[in-house]
Scaffold this motif. Structure first.
Motif, PDB file in Angstrom:
ATOM      1  N   ARG A  54      39.706 -23.629  57.697  1.00  0.00           N
ATOM      2  CA  ARG A  54      38.912 -24.323  58.721  1.00  0.00           C
ATOM      3  C   ARG A  54      37.512 -23.732  58.796  1.00  0.00           C
ATOM      4  O   ARG A  54      37.304 -22.540  58.581  1.00  0.00           O
ATOM      5  CB  ARG A  54      39.615 -24.198  60.075  1.00  0.00           C
ATOM      6  CG  ARG A  54      38.856 -24.766  61.268  1.00  0.00           C
ATOM      7  CD  ARG A  54      39.723 -24.744  62.513  1.00  0.00           C
ATOM      8  NE  ARG A  54      40.819 -25.719  62.400  1.00  0.00           N
ATOM      9  CZ  ARG A  54      41.818 -25.824  63.269  1.00  0.00           C
ATOM     10  NH1 ARG A  54      41.885 -24.998  64.307  1.00  0.00           N
ATOM     11  NH2 ARG A  54      42.757 -26.747  63.093  1.00  0.00           N
ATOM     12  N   THR A  55      36.519 -24.577  59.128  1.00  0.00           N
ATOM     13  CA  THR A  55      35.150 -24.129  59.345  1.00  0.00           C
ATOM     14  C   THR A  55      34.824 -24.259  60.826  1.00  0.00           C
ATOM     15  O   THR A  55      35.078 -25.300  61.438  1.00  0.00           O
ATOM     16  CB  THR A  55      34.147 -24.960  58.527  1.00  0.00           C
ATOM     17  OG1 THR A  55      34.488 -24.880  57.142  1.00  0.00           O
ATOM     18  CG2 THR A  55      32.734 -24.423  58.707  1.00  0.00           C
ATOM     19  N   ILE A  56      34.264 -23.197  61.395  1.00  0.00           N
ATOM     20  CA  ILE A  56      33.891 -23.169  62.808  1.00  0.00           C
ATOM     21  C   ILE A  56      32.377 -23.065  62.896  1.00  0.00           C
ATOM     22  O   ILE A  56      31.747 -22.311  62.154  1.00  0.00           O
ATOM     23  CB  ILE A  56      34.514 -21.972  63.536  1.00  0.00           C
ATOM     24  CG1 ILE A  56      35.989 -21.802  63.163  1.00  0.00           C
ATOM     25  CG2 ILE A  56      34.334 -22.111  65.041  1.00  0.00           C
ATOM     26  CD1 ILE A  56      36.903 -22.849  63.672  1.00  0.00           C
ATOM     27  N   ALA A  57      31.775 -23.828  63.810  1.00  0.00           N
ATOM     28  CA  ALA A  57      30.330 -23.782  64.045  1.00  0.00           C
ATOM     29  C   ALA A  57      30.081 -23.585  65.535  1.00  0.00           C
ATOM     30  O   ALA A  57      30.830 -24.099  66.380  1.00  0.00           O
ATOM     31  CB  ALA A  57      29.661 -25.066  63.566  1.00  0.00           C
ATOM     32  N   LEU A  65      32.321 -26.244  67.410  1.00  0.00           N
ATOM     33  CA  LEU A  65      32.987 -27.339  66.710  1.00  0.00           C
ATOM     34  C   LEU A  65      33.828 -26.774  65.576  1.00  0.00           C
ATOM     35  O   LEU A  65      33.549 -25.697  65.069  1.00  0.00           O
ATOM     36  CB  LEU A  65      31.965 -28.343  66.169  1.00  0.00           C
ATOM     37  CG  LEU A  65      31.054 -28.980  67.221  1.00  0.00           C
ATOM     38  CD1 LEU A  65      29.658 -28.388  67.095  1.00  0.00           C
ATOM     39  CD2 LEU A  65      31.014 -30.476  67.096  1.00  0.00           C
ATOM     40  N   TYR A  66      34.845 -27.525  65.183  1.00  0.00           N
ATOM     41  CA  TYR A  66      35.692 -27.075  64.080  1.00  0.00           C
ATOM     42  C   TYR A  66      36.070 -28.266  63.209  1.00  0.00           C
ATOM     43  O   TYR A  66      36.169 -29.410  63.675  1.00  0.00           O
ATOM     44  CB  TYR A  66      36.939 -26.364  64.604  1.00  0.00           C
ATOM     45  CG  TYR A  66      37.827 -27.199  65.498  1.00  0.00           C
ATOM     46  CD1 TYR A  66      38.922 -27.895  64.986  1.00  0.00           C
ATOM     47  CD2 TYR A  66      37.582 -27.294  66.866  1.00  0.00           C
ATOM     48  CE1 TYR A  66      39.738 -28.660  65.806  1.00  0.00           C
ATOM     49  CE2 TYR A  66      38.386 -28.054  67.686  1.00  0.00           C
ATOM     50  CZ  TYR A  66      39.468 -28.731  67.150  1.00  0.00           C
ATOM     51  OH  TYR A  66      40.275 -29.496  67.964  1.00  0.00           O
ATOM     52  N   SER A  67      36.261 -27.973  61.908  1.00  0.00           N
ATOM     53  CA  SER A  67      36.603 -29.020  60.955  1.00  0.00           C
ATOM     54  C   SER A  67      37.550 -28.447  59.906  1.00  0.00           C
ATOM     55  O   SER A  67      37.386 -27.317  59.454  1.00  0.00           O
ATOM     56  CB  SER A  67      35.343 -29.552  60.270  1.00  0.00           C
ATOM     57  OG  SER A  67      35.673 -30.464  59.234  1.00  0.00           O
ATOM     58  N   ASP A  68      38.532 -29.250  59.517  1.00  0.00           N
ATOM     59  CA  ASP A  68      39.476 -28.850  58.470  1.00  0.00           C
ATOM     60  C   ASP A  68      39.155 -29.463  57.120  1.00  0.00           C
ATOM     61  O   ASP A  68      39.788 -29.116  56.119  1.00  0.00           O
ATOM     62  CB  ASP A  68      40.901 -29.233  58.887  1.00  0.00           C
ATOM     63  CG  ASP A  68      41.387 -28.423  60.075  1.00  0.00           C
ATOM     64  OD1 ASP A  68      41.057 -27.230  60.149  1.00  0.00           O
ATOM     65  OD2 ASP A  68      42.096 -28.987  60.938  1.00  0.00           O
ATOM     66  N   ASP A  69      38.165 -30.372  57.095  1.00  0.00           N
ATOM     67  CA  ASP A  69      37.810 -31.000  55.821  1.00  0.00           C
ATOM     68  C   ASP A  69      36.308 -31.043  55.572  1.00  0.00           C
ATOM     69  O   ASP A  69      35.859 -31.573  54.560  1.00  0.00           O
ATOM     70  CB  ASP A  69      38.382 -32.424  55.761  1.00  0.00           C
ATOM     71  CG  ASP A  69      37.870 -33.323  56.878  1.00  0.00           C
ATOM     72  OD1 ASP A  69      36.940 -32.916  57.613  1.00  0.00           O
ATOM     73  OD2 ASP A  69      38.399 -34.447  57.028  1.00  0.00           O
ATOM     74  N   GLY A  70      35.507 -30.508  56.496  1.00  0.00           N
ATOM     75  CA  GLY A  70      34.060 -30.510  56.335  1.00  0.00           C
ATOM     76  C   GLY A  70      33.406 -31.834  56.654  1.00  0.00           C
ATOM     77  O   GLY A  70      32.180 -31.949  56.611  1.00  0.00           O
ATOM     78  N   GLN A  71      34.208 -32.825  57.003  1.00  0.00           N
ATOM     79  CA  GLN A  71      33.681 -34.159  57.293  1.00  0.00           C
ATOM     80  C   GLN A  71      33.927 -34.559  58.743  1.00  0.00           C
ATOM     81  O   GLN A  71      33.047 -35.067  59.421  1.00  0.00           O
ATOM     82  CB  GLN A  71      34.326 -35.188  56.356  1.00  0.00           C
ATOM     83  CG  GLN A  71      34.140 -34.885  54.875  1.00  0.00           C
ATOM     84  CD  GLN A  71      32.696 -34.892  54.443  1.00  0.00           C
ATOM     85  OE1 GLN A  71      31.900 -35.703  54.924  1.00  0.00           O
ATOM     86  NE2 GLN A  71      32.337 -33.994  53.526  1.00  0.00           N
ATOM     87  N   HIS A 106      36.871 -15.461  73.097  1.00  0.00           N
ATOM     88  CA  HIS A 106      37.981 -15.224  72.178  1.00  0.00           C
ATOM     89  C   HIS A 106      38.803 -16.492  72.021  1.00  0.00           C
ATOM     90  O   HIS A 106      39.027 -17.231  72.986  1.00  0.00           O
ATOM     91  CB  HIS A 106      38.874 -14.092  72.697  1.00  0.00           C
ATOM     92  CG  HIS A 106      40.136 -13.918  71.911  1.00  0.00           C
ATOM     93  ND1 HIS A 106      41.384 -14.175  72.439  1.00  0.00           N
ATOM     94  CD2 HIS A 106      40.344 -13.551  70.613  1.00  0.00           C
ATOM     95  CE1 HIS A 106      42.310 -13.942  71.513  1.00  0.00           C
ATOM     96  NE2 HIS A 106      41.701 -13.578  70.402  1.00  0.00           N
ATOM     97  N   SER A 107      39.240 -16.748  70.794  1.00  0.00           N
ATOM     98  CA  SER A 107      40.148 -17.871  70.509  1.00  0.00           C
ATOM     99  C   SER A 107      41.377 -17.335  69.791  1.00  0.00           C
ATOM    100  O   SER A 107      41.258 -16.500  68.882  1.00  0.00           O
ATOM    101  CB  SER A 107      39.459 -18.920  69.638  1.00  0.00           C
ATOM    102  OG  SER A 107      40.385 -19.933  69.252  1.00  0.00           O
ATOM    103  N   ALA A 108      42.543 -17.813  70.190  1.00  0.00           N
ATOM    104  CA  ALA A 108      43.796 -17.415  69.541  1.00  0.00           C
ATOM    105  C   ALA A 108      44.443 -18.580  68.814  1.00  0.00           C
ATOM    106  O   ALA A 108      45.572 -18.453  68.329  1.00  0.00           O
ATOM    107  CB  ALA A 108      44.763 -16.841  70.574  1.00  0.00           C
ATOM    108  N   ASP A 109      43.724 -19.718  68.724  1.00  0.00           N
ATOM    109  CA  ASP A 109      44.298 -20.896  68.072  1.00  0.00           C
ATOM    110  C   ASP A 109      43.345 -21.507  67.047  1.00  0.00           C
ATOM    111  O   ASP A 109      43.229 -22.718  66.926  1.00  0.00           O
ATOM    112  CB  ASP A 109      44.696 -21.935  69.112  1.00  0.00           C
ATOM    113  CG  ASP A 109      43.532 -22.372  70.009  1.00  0.00           C
ATOM    114  OD1 ASP A 109      42.373 -21.977  69.724  1.00  0.00           O
ATOM    115  OD2 ASP A 109      43.778 -23.095  70.990  1.00  0.00           O
ATOM    116  N   GLY A 110      42.657 -20.652  66.313  1.00  0.00           N
ATOM    117  CA  GLY A 110      41.786 -21.136  65.252  1.00  0.00           C
ATOM    118  C   GLY A 110      40.549 -21.857  65.723  1.00  0.00           C
ATOM    119  O   GLY A 110      40.020 -22.722  65.020  1.00  0.00           O
ATOM    120  N   GLY A 111      40.054 -21.513  66.914  1.00  0.00           N
ATOM    121  CA  GLY A 111      38.798 -22.075  67.398  1.00  0.00           C
ATOM    122  C   GLY A 111      38.911 -23.353  68.202  1.00  0.00           C
ATOM    123  O   GLY A 111      37.901 -23.944  68.559  1.00  0.00           O
TER     124      GLY A 111
END
Length: 352
Positions: A54-57, A65-71, A106-111
């Motif tokens: 995953r990507t976090i911004a 924001l978070y994305s699992d595919d970059g789109q 802090h995040s415990a669930d991947g953002g």
């Protein structure tokens, strides 16, 4: 009689004006949750991190924001609307974000959701408690720390944090303006000021903290480079043949690369004992860097340039982007691509 007429006239004018309008009560951004927005992806974003696949911004007004595919991007639930400056994910699920007003999230669930661990008011209390007692008149260092604590307390909550790094899910650092540095060893449940463990007597801003060259380094204003003495648990100065501001660093076990204003970058392969200038052929500030899965390094600039090194930072070659835009952050993305963040939000560039 004249006084009575004046009072009567004022009363009539007040009645004509209607009831008094209550002034809005100011709520600090650190106490106000980030508002959901369909335009969050296009807002200025300052930080990126990879959390597993995953990507976090993160960026202004508390937007994460978070994305699992970059789109496809989704906005996270964030309890503050402070501007956020940096992210760190030591694992796919556990992550931290820092920003203005001294906020540490802090995040415990991947953002996906976040909670506030600390803010500027609490930092002032921690610093005052640790260093604010009457200084020993015979100890200049104790006096300096007391003065620094008083200065931080006087600033109130206005304590920008500029970077965060975690060794694992428990141990990490945050650094920021005016020599601010805190350490946690329990995943952020408690934080300890480290102002007495860093040789930065002029209180320079600390812009980046990362492991490289077999140690942990901090970079900051006016060519400031500090290296952690593991035995003494203290950050000590490292001489650098450059006095301009450094925005960040990256590297591996054998090399450290620092970068900053006007395209300046310096490289060391002996733990910071000596440095060589890296010719980037860039004249804009180098704002961020990252290491890719294939071992290559990427630097980006505030003017939109992208540079890539395949020889551990000894040299860099330009990469032509699809769209030129100021870059504030960079992180690896799926398929060998990179994610870039800046004024216009986040975008993905293919380096192949």
């Amino acid at each position: 009689m004249l006084v009575k007429r004046i009072c009567t006239r004022l009363a009539i004018l007040a009645a004509l004006a209607g009831p008094a309008v209550a002034q809005p009560v100011f709520t600090s951004p650190m106490d106000l949750a980030a508002a959901p927005s369909t335009k969050a992806l296009l807002s200025p974003l300052n930080a990126l991190a990879a959390a597993g696949g995953r990507t976090i911004a993160a960026g202004q007004r508390g937007h994460i924001l978070y994305s699992d595919d970059g789109q496809t991007w989704r906005q996270a639930q964030v309890p503050v609307s402070s501007d956020l400056t940096a992210l760190a994910f030591p694992s796919a699920q556990q992550g931290w974000a820092v920003g203005h007003e001294g906020v540490i999230l802090h995040s415990a669930d991947g953002g996906v959701t976040w909670n506030k661990q600390l803010d500027g008011r609490q930092i002032a209390e921690l610093v005052s408690k640790r260093y604010g007692a009457a200084a020993n008149a015979d100890d200049p260092e104790a006096q300096r720390l007391q003065q620094e604590a008083e200065s931080l307390a006087a600033q109130g909550a206005d304590k920008p944090l500029l970077d965060v790094w975690f060794e694992n899910e428990q141990k990490g650092f945050v650094v920021g303006a005016f020599n601010l540095i805190l350490r946690t060893e329990d995943g952020g449940k408690t934080w300890t000021p480290w102002l007495d463990r860093i040789d930065n007597p002029r209180g320079m801003h600390l812009y980046g903290i990362r492991p490289a060259g077999g140690s942990l380094f901090i970079v900051g204003e006016q060519g400031l480079v500090l290296k952690l003495d593991a035995a003494g648990q203290r950050f000590q100065p490292v001489a650098l043949p450059y006095e301009g501001t450094l925005f960040g660093l990256l590297g591996n076990r054998d090399m450290v690369l620092v970068y900053g204003l006007r395209g300046n970058a310096y490289r060391s392969v002996d733990g910071g004992a000596s440095w060589s200038k890296v010719e980037t052929h860039v004249h804009a500030g180098l704002t961020a860097g990252t290491a890719l899965g294939d071992g290559s390094l990427v630097l980006v600039s505030q003017a939109g340039q992208i540079l890539r090194s395949r020889d551990q930072g000894a040299s860099f070659a330009p990469v032509k982007p699809r769209r030129v835009a100021p870059n504030f952050a960079v992180a690896p993305a799926a398929g060998g691509a990179i994610a870039l963040a800046g004024i216009g939000g986040v975008r993905v560039e293919n380096l192949q």
